[in-house]
Scaffold this motif. Structure first.
Motif, PDB file in Angstrom:
ATOM      1  N   MET A   1      42.200  29.915  69.440  1.00  0.00           N
ATOM      2  CA  MET A   1      43.588  30.359  68.928  1.00  0.00           C
ATOM      3  C   MET A   1      44.073  31.370  70.025  1.00  0.00           C
ATOM      4  O   MET A   1      43.347  31.985  70.551  1.00  0.00           O
TER       5      MET A   1
ATOM      6  N   VAL B   1      48.697  33.714  67.918  1.00  0.00           N
ATOM      7  CA  VAL B   1      48.449  33.031  66.689  1.00  0.00           C
ATOM      8  C   VAL B   1      47.658  33.763  65.845  1.00  0.00           C
ATOM      9  O   VAL B   1      47.677  34.093  64.647  1.00  0.00           O
TER      10      VAL B   1
ATOM     11  N   VAL C   1      49.372  36.760  64.172  1.00  0.00           N
ATOM     12  CA  VAL C   1      50.153  36.378  62.867  1.00  0.00           C
ATOM     13  C   VAL C   1      49.043  36.336  61.980  1.00  0.00           C
ATOM     14  O   VAL C   1      49.330  36.614  60.672  1.00  0.00           O
ATOM     15  N   PHE C   2      47.776  35.516  62.152  1.00  0.00           N
ATOM     16  CA  PHE C   2      46.968  35.294  61.269  1.00  0.00           C
ATOM     17  C   PHE C   2      46.399  36.522  60.711  1.00  0.00           C
ATOM     18  O   PHE C   2      46.346  36.500  59.455  1.00  0.00           O
TER      19      PHE C   2
ATOM     20  N   SER D   1      48.850  37.923  58.345  1.00  0.00           N
ATOM     21  CA  SER D   1      49.103  37.117  57.062  1.00  0.00           C
ATOM     22  C   SER D   1      48.127  37.476  56.003  1.00  0.00           C
ATOM     23  O   SER D   1      48.245  37.588  54.955  1.00  0.00           O
ATOM     24  N   LEU D   2      47.030  37.474  56.854  1.00  0.00           N
ATOM     25  CA  LEU D   2      45.733  37.743  55.813  1.00  0.00           C
ATOM     26  C   LEU D   2      45.889  39.067  55.175  1.00  0.00           C
ATOM     27  O   LEU D   2      45.633  39.130  53.855  1.00  0.00           O
TER      28      LEU D   2
ATOM     29  N   ALA E   1      48.775  40.489  54.418  1.00  0.00           N
ATOM     30  CA  ALA E   1      49.688  40.117  53.287  1.00  0.00           C
ATOM     31  C   ALA E   1      49.039  39.496  52.090  1.00  0.00           C
ATOM     32  O   ALA E   1      49.466  39.873  51.067  1.00  0.00           O
ATOM     33  N   ASN E   2      48.092  38.430  52.288  1.00  0.00           N
ATOM     34  CA  ASN E   2      47.577  37.729  51.513  1.00  0.00           C
ATOM     35  C   ASN E   2      46.786  38.717  50.445  1.00  0.00           C
ATOM     36  O   ASN E   2      46.869  38.501  49.280  1.00  0.00           O
TER      37      ASN E   2
ATOM     38  N   PHE F   1      46.964  41.621  50.120  1.00  0.00           N
ATOM     39  CA  PHE F   1      48.303  42.553  49.329  1.00  0.00           C
ATOM     40  C   PHE F   1      48.686  41.768  48.285  1.00  0.00           C
ATOM     41  O   PHE F   1      48.783  42.496  46.950  1.00  0.00           O
ATOM     42  N   ALA F   2      49.113  40.468  48.235  1.00  0.00           N
ATOM     43  CA  ALA F   2      49.822  39.739  47.296  1.00  0.00           C
ATOM     44  C   ALA F   2      48.610  39.515  46.112  1.00  0.00           C
ATOM     45  O   ALA F   2      49.025  39.765  45.078  1.00  0.00           O
TER      46      ALA F   2
ATOM     47  N   MET G   1      48.349  42.993  44.296  1.00  0.00           N
ATOM     48  CA  MET G   1      49.497  43.024  43.426  1.00  0.00           C
ATOM     49  C   MET G   1      49.092  42.284  42.111  1.00  0.00           C
ATOM     50  O   MET G   1      49.406  42.698  41.061  1.00  0.00           O
TER      51      MET G   1
ATOM     52  N   SER H   1      49.480  31.162  54.593  1.00  0.00           N
ATOM     53  CA  SER H   1      49.627  32.745  54.712  1.00  0.00           C
ATOM     54  C   SER H   1      51.135  33.117  54.499  1.00  0.00           C
ATOM     55  O   SER H   1      51.506  34.150  53.929  1.00  0.00           O
TER      56      SER H   1
ATOM     57  N   ALA I   1      52.125  33.122  50.975  1.00  0.00           N
ATOM     58  CA  ALA I   1      51.783  34.544  50.439  1.00  0.00           C
ATOM     59  C   ALA I   1      52.417  35.714  50.826  1.00  0.00           C
ATOM     60  O   ALA I   1      52.811  36.659  49.902  1.00  0.00           O
ATOM     61  N   ASN I   2      52.839  35.693  52.067  1.00  0.00           N
ATOM     62  CA  ASN I   2      53.836  36.946  52.550  1.00  0.00           C
ATOM     63  C   ASN I   2      54.997  36.862  51.788  1.00  0.00           C
ATOM     64  O   ASN I   2      55.568  37.947  51.113  1.00  0.00           O
TER      65      ASN I   2
ATOM     66  N   ALA J   1      54.455  38.115  48.355  1.00  0.00           N
ATOM     67  CA  ALA J   1      54.063  39.576  48.448  1.00  0.00           C
ATOM     68  C   ALA J   1      55.313  40.371  48.653  1.00  0.00           C
ATOM     69  O   ALA J   1      55.760  41.427  47.861  1.00  0.00           O
TER      70      ALA J   1
END
Lengths: 375, 375
Positions: free
Chosen positions: A1, A5, A8-9, A12-13, A15-16, A18-19, A22, B12, B15-16, B19
């Protein structure tokens, strides 16, 4: 990678996670469910047979909000005091507790589209906090409440086509914008019947005065007393902020009134209460020498015995002292007559009144008010 | 990017977005704020000077939940009916409306750790829905309510070290688990004073009977009447599901009682109500020939005039017919005596009662109950 990338990964993780967090929070699922249900509910409002009227039209009276001019926001305080008062008071002043839209119509139904707020609370439902009550000829006839986005859309069926007085009680704890008010196409609108031809009663105080935690906008004690006596009212209860601010006293001094009720024992410490009472009453008296002022001492509450005793003494001593120095228009009411230990199921959380508590409170206060005003 | 990285990236991204969507939903921010506030609040519970006691100990009485044995869940219905009744009734039966934990202690304070739910509603606050009321010698002394995760942690100060009767009213609309009940280390626990030595009153009905939308667990009308008369009670109000289910009638026939109140006009259609009443009462009478049964006709509500008239007639006709055929222990009460048009501010949303409405209702029903029981 590549590095980009990878960044971003990782973002994103996060954020995931966090989602997921929630979603795991109870309440979010039910909030979504509620939202969906409310969207379905609010979409059903039919207005084909209705016509829009303006609450700023001459035939409408906006009671309880003495500073609201045509087209202005439904706030309790005038723009002129904004820069002088504590910012929190201005925010609370946007909540139109005691505000009522009054008119007469022969329409068989009315509909309202409005925006308030969607916030919730442990001791308040959304009807009282952010909703509306409709009274027809002073009889409760229904309520509207916001969906999760704060949107209110509701049609009320009023039962007949006679000319009747409509009173819309505005939310006790949330700003509101009335986007649309509808009546049936061929119905008429007229000025509402007059309230009793004396000036309004002004109530100054805490969250209890503002109306927490009645179940409904029409069930704060000032509102109950107004329906019973026919006397208009202005609610200057400021949640957690009835601290005897002198600028509010000065403002009260500028408003035409028949009685000023000071019910602000709940928020200040005993020391603050003792210090502020003479200044607050003094500021009112500079403008209104002969308007009766009624000081209410603490209600019963579960706990806080010592503070209640102290503040009761402060209120009674203060009024006695003013009487001795020649003020013959000042009175005191023992708050425990409004809510006693025996009636403590009128408390929702040990401190705030529920609808039953407001009823008990109105009973004692109404008697005292009539005694004062009849003199 | 490899295929796998691309897939992870797309997942991801979704998921973002999700969120973000969650955050944009009003209510989520305030839910988080509430959560944080509540965590701070619940962390303050001090138990160093307390000792844990068990509600399943001999000295505790669990009133209003006749089928709960030692260590079992605080449900209203017995496992034995689970397979026979409609699944929704079983779910509603998990909500312990009318359930009370009673004991005596000389502790100056008690603390509770419990788990209920965090869901909110437009017409109910979280205190009545998922919280607890504490009464000391039948005087309201405070409430506890859940945080956003449904956790309840609260210490109550009771004012003195005398031996006193404690009643914990369980939530009206949420299952609850009492994890811990604490009293002060050197305090004693004893059996509570007896309620009046007659069998409990059983109330069967709808959401109104269950207690929606009182402000507090102790303010359903059966609870108010019980405190006033000293007579124990069982609340079989099933929200939206008081439909005259015959299995509930059979169950009621097995419970020792001094009066059975049928207040289930709100949920069935007029047709369903007319059809179910004879079967429901018949099933009770198979087991209880001489226990008084009181049928309540509809309360006032904003709208629904036709249905109210029809159901009133059905209730009155049914009772008259049973009397004619020899049942001398059946009675009827006009629900509009409990809530009339003049008292319609006792309604929170046009249909359900608020705390004030329950008070009005209890006034009329208490008089009728005493009249029947004194005979």
């Amino acid at each position: 990678m590549s590095f980009a990338v990878r960044v971003v990964f990782i973002i994103s993780l996060t954020a995931n996670l966090f989602a997921l967090l929630m979603l795991c929070q109870n309440g979010v699922f039910s909030a979504i469910k509620r939202s969906v249900r409310n969207i379905i509910h609010t979409k059903t409002l039919q207005t084909d047979d209705l016509r829009s009227v303006s609450i700023y039209d001459d035939k409408f009276i906006i009671s309880g909000l003495p500073f609201v001019a045509r087209g202005e926001d439904l706030y309790r305080l005038p723009e002129s005091v904004r820069s002088r008062i504590r910012p929190i008071l201005w925010e609370l002043g946007k909540q139109p507790s005691g505000g009522r839209i009054r008119f007469k119509t022969d329409s068989n139904s009315i509909a309202i589209i409005a925006k308030s707020s969607s916030s919730v609370s442990y001791h308040m439902n959304s009807i009282m906090k952010s909703g509306l009550d409709i009274y027809v000829d002073d009889i409760y006839t229904g309520s509207a409440w916001p969906d999760i986005n704060g949107d209110i859309k509701k049609r009320f069926y009023l039962g007949d086509k006679k000319l009747k007085n409509i009173t819309i009680y505005l939310p006790l704890y949330s700003p509101i914008k009335i986007h649309k008010l509808y009546i049936e196409k061929h119905a008429t609108v007229a000025r509402p019947d007059d309230l009793k031809l004396i000036s309004p009663i002004i109530y100054y105080g805490s969250s209890i005065t503002q109306g927490a935690s009645a179940s409904n906008p029409g069930l704060s004690y000032p509102a109950i007393i107004s329906r019973r006596t026919g006397i208009d009212f202005i609610n200057f209860g400021f949640s957690a902020n009835g601290l005897g601010d002198i600028d509010i006293a000065k403002l009260i001094g500028t408003i035409d009134s028949s009685l000023i009720v000071l019910d602000y024992w709940a928020n200040p410490t005993s020391g603050q209460y003792k210090k502020s009472l003479p200044d607050f009453v003094g500021a009112i008296r500079k403008k209104k020498q002969n308007i009766p002022i009624l000081v209410i001492s603490p209600f019963y509450s579960a706990g806080l015995q010592k503070q209640r005793r102290e503040k009761r003494e402060i209120a009674f001593d203060f009024v006695a002292k003013r009487k001795r120095s020649g003020d013959s228009h000042i009175y005191v009411l023992d708050g425990e007559n409004m809510l006693s230990r025996e009636n403590s199921s009128g408390l929702v959380d040990g401190i705030h009144l529920n609808s039953l508590g407001f009823w008990f409170g109105a009973n004692a206060l109404e008697a005292k008010i009539l005694e004062i005003i009849d003199q």
